[in-house]
Design an enzyme around this catalytic site. Sequence first.
Site, short mmCIF file in Angstrom:
data_model
loop_
_atom_site.label_atom_id
_atom_site.label_comp_id
_atom_site.label_asym_id
_atom_site.label_seq_id
_atom_site.Cartn_x
_atom_site.Cartn_y
_atom_site.Cartn_z
N GLU A 1 36.89 58.06 42.40
CA GLU A 1 37.01 59.45 42.81
C GLU A 1 38.45 59.81 43.16
O GLU A 1 38.90 60.93 42.89
CB GLU A 1 36.09 59.72 44.00
N GLY B 1 42.82 44.99 38.09
CA GLY B 1 43.58 46.20 37.86
C GLY B 1 44.45 46.22 36.63
O GLY B 1 45.32 47.10 36.51
N ASN C 1 33.20 52.37 31.66
CA ASN C 1 33.97 53.59 31.36
C ASN C 1 34.54 53.54 29.95
O ASN C 1 35.60 52.95 29.72
CB ASN C 1 35.09 53.77 32.39
N GLU D 1 38.31 54.88 28.78
CA GLU D 1 39.56 54.14 28.91
C GLU D 1 40.08 53.61 27.57
O GLU D 1 41.24 53.83 27.25
CB GLU D 1 39.40 53.03 29.95
N PRO E 1 36.36 39.74 32.68
CA PRO E 1 35.02 39.80 33.31
C PRO E 1 34.96 40.86 34.39
O PRO E 1 35.96 41.14 35.06
CB PRO E 1 34.85 38.39 33.89
N ARG E 2 33.80 41.47 34.53
CA ARG E 2 33.62 42.49 35.56
C ARG E 2 33.83 41.89 36.94
O ARG E 2 34.34 42.57 37.85
CB ARG E 2 32.19 43.06 35.45
#
Length: 428
Positions: free
Chosen positions: A52, A300, A325, A328, A260-261
């Site tokens: 957000e 990141g 997402n 991206e 990896p997430r």
Amino acid sequence: MSFYGCVSELLFFVARPFLNRKYDEGNGQRYGRYPEDLPKGALWIHAVSVGEVQSAYPFVMEIKRRNPDMPILLSTITKTGRAMAARLAGDLVRHIYYPWDSPSVLKRALATLRPAAYITIETEIWPEMLFQLRKRRIPAFLVNGRLSESSFRKYRRLRFFWKRVIRRYSLIMTRSAPDRDRFIALGAEPDRVKVTGDCKVDALIARKNAADGAGLREIFAGKEPLILAGSTHEGEEEIVFDAYAELLKVHPSLKLVVVPRHPERRRALLDKASARKLGRVELMSKARSGWNVLIVDRIGVLFPIYGYVKAAFLGGSLVPKGGQNIMEPAIWGVPFCQGPDYRDFAEATEALKKTGLCAIVRDAREMRDFFDGVLSHDNSDFDRESREFFAALSGASRRSWDLITEFRRGNCPEKTSVSVKEEGAIWH
């Protein structure tokens, strides 16, 4: 005090020990105790966490571009959100932690802050806050509003309650027409719900323009083609490794990057890739030249890595997680595939499928065929499709601030239970 206010006050009292343990920073502000030196009459923007805040950033920049002296408070709930706010917005805003949604806390907070207006980024709706704002005739706005089909079904069960809540917003600005329709179906007044687009698009464009790839070029820049598996979950990497093993038979110089997430799974992935004899497998933190498979163990860096790859797979879609997402990779003009579970990004997926940037795969064979198709053909059209797609979607931040500015000038919808004069009494 309303019934909801009584219940929230009671729940807050009971939950205080748990909240004090869970949040170890900013508890004074979370209880509504703010420094007296914060600017009075500021614009209060609430962005709950990292995503957000990223959406809020271009909106903040638009406000400051046109109103450089306007004070802005940016609130978050999470520490990671605060860190992102500091990194992106810096001195453009004053950061605060968001107060708990109980009458006693909010009365204390609003008495100190006295904001000129309140803006929620995305669907972070706190009922008591909206009730308290209305009592003080402080206008409230929802920017980048989204309401998924699953969330809509949950809200609809208590439509009689949520209708009263969402009608406390002066204006609701949504990402898309389906979002607008769902808010109206919950009871929002149609003339107070506007489609402005997705501020995340503005944020992505800004992030891409600001991405310098610091520290990445020496790892990823080279002649060998790269493919990426991003935000993968357990059960998906095995499929990626199988597809990659088949691709090596046709594209022997191909390299694979896996993000990896959950980075804590890096060791397990290192062992799985090594056991499949896919060539030299390394962690990004220890990467040297000559690797074949790279497991990213840094946080990141996924977004800028897209700028170096030929094609990508997005995780959380071959397992029931709802997808990741997809905008991206698309902003970089990178063709990508994902599994059939993309429910959290259904509208964007359908739109990007039409451009040719997105494909749906169900197993290792289909994934191999997708990557082979991208690697074997000229893909110059993807950049053009990406530019045209995002050019049509950009500008949500500008459109949202235009509508709020019109409200400020008194040019807002008339069909409301509270007059413009009354609702915007302290908007100056």
